[in-house]
Enzyme design. Structure first.
Site, PDB file in Angstrom:
ATOM      1  N   ASP A   1      11.181 -48.190 -13.179  1.00 17.44           N
ATOM      2  CA  ASP A   1      10.604 -46.999 -13.794  1.00 17.44           C
ATOM      3  C   ASP A   1      11.614 -46.434 -14.792  1.00 17.44           C
ATOM      4  O   ASP A   1      12.802 -46.786 -14.750  1.00 17.44           O
ATOM      5  CB  ASP A   1      10.292 -45.984 -12.689  1.00 17.44           C
ATOM      6  CG  ASP A   1       9.700 -44.705 -13.240  1.00 17.44           C
ATOM      7  OD1 ASP A   1       8.834 -44.787 -14.120  1.00 17.44           O
ATOM      8  OD2 ASP A   1      10.130 -43.624 -12.796  1.00 17.44           O
TER       9      ASP A   1
ATOM     10  N   HIS B   1       7.584 -32.869  -9.858  1.00 18.62           N
ATOM     11  CA  HIS B   1       7.899 -33.840 -10.911  1.00 18.62           C
ATOM     12  C   HIS B   1       9.015 -33.295 -11.800  1.00 18.62           C
ATOM     13  O   HIS B   1       9.058 -32.086 -12.087  1.00 18.62           O
ATOM     14  CB  HIS B   1       6.648 -34.113 -11.751  1.00 18.62           C
ATOM     15  CG  HIS B   1       6.788 -35.318 -12.632  1.00 18.62           C
ATOM     16  ND1 HIS B   1       7.499 -35.299 -13.818  1.00 18.62           N
ATOM     17  CD2 HIS B   1       6.314 -36.594 -12.498  1.00 18.62           C
ATOM     18  CE1 HIS B   1       7.446 -36.487 -14.380  1.00 18.62           C
ATOM     19  NE2 HIS B   1       6.741 -37.304 -13.595  1.00 18.62           N
TER      20      HIS B   1
ATOM     21  N   GLY C   1       0.248 -39.970 -12.077  1.00 18.41           N
ATOM     22  CA  GLY C   1       0.315 -40.726 -13.321  1.00 18.41           C
ATOM     23  C   GLY C   1      -0.345 -40.047 -14.503  1.00 18.41           C
ATOM     24  O   GLY C   1      -0.313 -40.571 -15.620  1.00 18.41           O
ATOM     25  N   GLU C   2      -0.956 -38.879 -14.281  1.00 17.89           N
ATOM     26  CA  GLU C   2      -1.658 -38.183 -15.361  1.00 17.89           C
ATOM     27  C   GLU C   2      -1.071 -36.804 -15.644  1.00 17.89           C
ATOM     28  O   GLU C   2      -0.756 -36.472 -16.778  1.00 17.89           O
ATOM     29  CB  GLU C   2      -3.151 -38.043 -15.013  1.00 17.89           C
ATOM     30  CG  GLU C   2      -3.907 -39.364 -14.996  1.00 17.89           C
ATOM     31  CD  GLU C   2      -4.067 -39.947 -16.390  1.00 17.89           C
ATOM     32  OE1 GLU C   2      -4.108 -39.181 -17.366  1.00 17.89           O
ATOM     33  OE2 GLU C   2      -4.132 -41.188 -16.505  1.00 17.89           O
ATOM     34  N   GLY C   3      -0.935 -35.991 -14.603  1.00 20.19           N
ATOM     35  CA  GLY C   3      -0.437 -34.627 -14.777  1.00 20.19           C
ATOM     36  C   GLY C   3      -0.937 -33.727 -13.666  1.00 20.19           C
ATOM     37  O   GLY C   3      -1.189 -34.195 -12.551  1.00 20.19           O
ATOM     38  N   VAL C   4      -1.101 -32.425 -13.973  1.00 20.18           N
ATOM     39  CA  VAL C   4      -1.585 -31.470 -12.978  1.00 20.18           C
ATOM     40  C   VAL C   4      -2.713 -30.637 -13.587  1.00 20.18           C
ATOM     41  O   VAL C   4      -2.798 -30.473 -14.811  1.00 20.18           O
ATOM     42  CB  VAL C   4      -0.456 -30.533 -12.489  1.00 20.18           C
ATOM     43  CG1 VAL C   4       0.647 -31.321 -11.821  1.00 20.18           C
ATOM     44  CG2 VAL C   4       0.122 -29.690 -13.630  1.00 20.18           C
TER      45      VAL C   4
ATOM     46  N   VAL D   1      -6.729 -20.778 -13.376  1.00 19.23           N
ATOM     47  CA  VAL D   1      -6.062 -19.494 -13.572  1.00 19.23           C
ATOM     48  C   VAL D   1      -7.023 -18.569 -14.321  1.00 19.23           C
ATOM     49  O   VAL D   1      -7.482 -18.915 -15.430  1.00 19.23           O
ATOM     50  CB  VAL D   1      -4.750 -19.650 -14.374  1.00 19.23           C
ATOM     51  CG1 VAL D   1      -4.118 -18.282 -14.625  1.00 19.23           C
ATOM     52  CG2 VAL D   1      -3.772 -20.556 -13.641  1.00 19.23           C
TER      53      VAL D   1
END
Length: 717
Positions: free
Chosen positions: A433, A467, A491-494, A498
């Site tokens: 990685d 992360h 592998g994408e995000g969060v 809100v």
């Protein structure tokens, strides 16, 4: 291994050879629910892996049923008592055997009329009192329908004792009573030496265990109170003064100082820690008092987990050990059969070969020359029994493995799966990685176009992720807004809700919008609100200092390094170019990393995967060897075979070098153990080896295996 699987490590007592370890292992495997069991003779360690929790009493009952004992832990007091008893037996056995040997020597020059009775009395005391543990071990083995080294030693000594008894009854049998005493004396001496050498080999693990604190100075409103470590809870604040070891895992809330973490991380240079920094149990506070808020105690601390992992690894076996195990399964019964066969042969053929023996006795003075076939038959029987040494075969692999794993630990490498020691030397592809592995994993935001309100929301969301990119973004704004429905997409995000809007922070939908940033080797994190792009953040992550050297070293070892990353190809190529990596795969999802591991395995070569994140977990598990960076996520470390506690990717090189050295020692040990038995047993059957020489040679073969393992040199000081 899935989370549902139950693991337990414990210590087995009473084992004396590889056969004992095998019998205990078989008993453990019969426990309902146990899927895997392993017993390591070198460390007296037992390990089970079960599909449900197995209580200690069940384990104890199974081990005791085959004649051995079990303890939950091997404390210093237990170790001290064992050593004291071994020392006492050593002194006692030579206190009686020494004079007996002296009388034997004097008897060669002038006749001692009462020597026969003296030999018999002293031998009886040596066998049945001083050597009672040997007798007990033999009795346990025989009554449980198996055989071990104690059986051979006891039968040899008992046969010698019988010759003394028959001789005193004036039967035509030469007395080997003194030989019996010396067999027991040499056996006890050898066990004492072997025990001390094993203790030396496991010193590193014991040093770690000694770092575990028993008390902590806890700060309450009423003042400081010294509490047992078991009474300390999360959230407490403990005071650590200069020259004291930190008793818990925690975060410094007041003060600063230099912390020596060398015993845990392998780094010799003390680290400056201040308020907000985390500290680890077992580390040494060198300079000034600090206050630490407890985050983990007891078995949850990093040190406890580290000790547990090392014990588990030393409980496992490597594939090459299977050969030695198969041999020791039938070794003792085979030796007994050979001893009976050779004794019978000589009893009926002594006259035919007496001329040969007479000639050989002129060369080797220890060969018995007698007119009685029965006396010589007993001589051969005793010699064949005591010269055989399954102990050396049993110790050959675990002793080298013990030294190898402790050497790795000193280098900051935790070997979680002992099989990795054997496999690492054959690795031909290292898939690695990028973020947190080739780079420091401590990125910083160098540019963004978010307004203050959006930045506050983005930072609040990212605070919920571990992360490295998320941590860097979270530092941009300390304010906190209410976040709902947080979800991390591997592998994408969060994404999160809100104030009624859905926010996504992660991989861009179209990298072409960020050409200028990508050309500079930066990583882009895009912000989308209800699916609409609202801004970006550009991050940079420094390369690890040892990454370039590691890639070059691996190349020299004929190992290809291949980068796997979820990052954009331009960013990945910029990093690969700096490090000298020729092949890379970018913009990968976790499943794609897994598929690449399998693709490289399909070439018929061993594959090592190195990573630190949740998105690396599947690939780490699938690879022949998974290596997790210690700064990574728990799931990555749980999926790995090797954990890099401290340092960078050069630790991969060190792991491979340690693997090569360990396997070399194992092969050397097995060769000499096999060679010894192949040469020694036929000589004993031919009547060319005295029982005393046989016993001494047997002990020396076991000791030589331990000493050879201890000679393993460290790599890259």
């Amino acid at each position: 291994m899935s989370e549902e699987q139950f693991k337990r490590t414990f210590h087995v007592t009473g084992m004396t050879c590889a056969t004992c370890a095998r019998i205990v292992e078989q008993a453990l495997k019969k426990i309902d629910g146990v899927k895997f069991a392993s017993v390591n003779l070198a460390t007296s360690t037992g390990f089970i892996l079960a599909e449900r929790e197995i209580d200690f009493e069940t384990i104890k009952k199974a081990v005791e049923a085959v004649g051995y004992g079990v303890e939950t832990e091997l404390g210093e007091d237990v170790e001290s008592r064992r050593y004291a008893q071994a020392k006492k037996n050593l002194i006692l056995v030579w206190l009686f055997t020494g004079p007996l040997m002296l009388f034997m020597l004097l008897h060669m020059f002038f006749h001692i009329p009462w020597l026969g009775w003296l030999e018999f009395v002293l031998l009886s005391f040596v066998i049945f009192f001083v050597g009672r543990k040997i007798m007990k071990g033999a009795w346990i083995a025989i009554t449980h329908k198996h055989a071990n080294m104690d059986v051979l030693t006891f039968l040899g000594a008992l046969s010698a004792w019988m010759t003394g008894l028959l001789s005193m009854l004036h039967l035509p049998v030469a007395s080997f009573a003194a030989v019996g005493a010396m067999i027991v004396a040499f056996n006890i001496t050898g066990r004492f030496i072997e025990s001390r050498l094993r203790d030396k080999a496991s010193k590193q693990l014991k040093s770690l265990m000694q770092l575990q604190a028993r008390q902590a100075r806890v700060l309450f409103d009423s003042g400081e109170i010294l509490l047992p470590i078991d009474a300390v809870k999360e959230g407490f604040v403990v005071i650590v003064n200069p020259s004291e070891r930190i008793p818990v895992d925690g975060t410094i809330v007041e003060g600063s100082g230099l912390i020596d973490e060398s015993m845990i991380t392998g780094e010799s240079v003390p680290v400056l820690k201040k308020a907000g920094d985390s500290v680890t149990a077992g580390s040494l506070n060198l300079t000034s008092s600090i206050k630490v808020q407890v985050t983990k105690v007891g078995e949850d601390t990093f040190l406890s987990q580290m000790i547990k992992l090392v014990q588990e690894a030393q409980g496992f076996k490597v594939p090459i050990q299977a050969l030695a195990d198969r041999i020791t399964n039938f070794f003792v019964p085979l030796v007994f059969a050979l001893a009976v066969f050779s004794a019978t042969f000589w009893y009926f053929n002594y006259e035919r070969f007496s001329t040969f023996l007479e000639r050989m006795s002129r060369i080797a003075f220890w060969i018995v020359h007698t007119d009685e076939p029965l006396s010589f038959s007993i001589f051969v029987f005793v010699s064949t029994l005591v010269i055989a040494c399954p102990c050396a075969l049993g110790l050959a692999t675990p002793m080298a493995l013990l030294v190898g794993t402790t050497q790795a630990m000193k280098k900051g490498l935790l070997i979680r799966n002992a099989e990795a020691i054997q496999t690492a030397k054959d690795v031909r592809f290292v898939l690695t990685d990028k973020t947190g592995t080739l780079t420091l994993g401590e990125p910083i935001v160098v540019e963004h176009d978010l307004d203050e309100e959006l930045l506050k929301i983005v930072a609040s969301i990212e605070k919920k992720s571990n992360h490295p990119f998320a941590k860097a973004i979270a530092k941009l704004n300390e304010a906190q807004v209410e976040v709902q429905g947080f979800e991390e997409i591997v592998g994408e995000g969060v994404k999160a809700i809100v104030r009624g809007k859905e926010y996504f922070i992660g991989r861009p939908s179209d990298y072409s919008h960020y050409e200028e940033q990508l050309e500079q080797g930066r990583t882009i994190v895009e912000v989308r609100v209800d699916g609409k792009i609202c801004g970006f953040l550009a991050l940079e992550d420094k390369l690890r200092e040892d990454a370039k050297e590691a890639v070059e070293k691996l190349k020299n070892m004929n190992i290809e390094t291949i980068m796997l990353t979820g990052d954009n190809e331009r960013v990945a190529r910029a990093v690969a170019r700096k490090l000298g990596i020729d092949k890379l795969h970018s913009q990968l999802k976790p499943q794609e990393k897994l598929e690449l591991v399998r693709r490289y395995q399909s070439f018929g070569k061993k594959v090592m995967m190195v990573g630190d994140g949740m998105n690396d977990a599947a690939a780490l598990k699938a690879a022949d060897i998974g290596v997790a960076m210690g700064s990574g996520t728990d799931i990555a470390m749980e999926s790995a075979d090797i954990v890099v506690v401290k340092g960078g990717i050069f630790k991969v090189v060190e792991a491979i070098e340690i693997s090569k050295r360990t396997l070399k020692k194992i092969k050397q040990n097995l060769f000499w153990a096999f060679f010894y038995n192949v040469v020694a047993i036929p000589l004993a059957m031919a009547g060319l080896v005295h029982p005393l020489v046989a016993e001494l040679a047997m002990l020396m073969s076991s000791i030589s295996v331990v000493l050879n393992s201890l000679r393993m040199k460290e790599v890259r000081e």
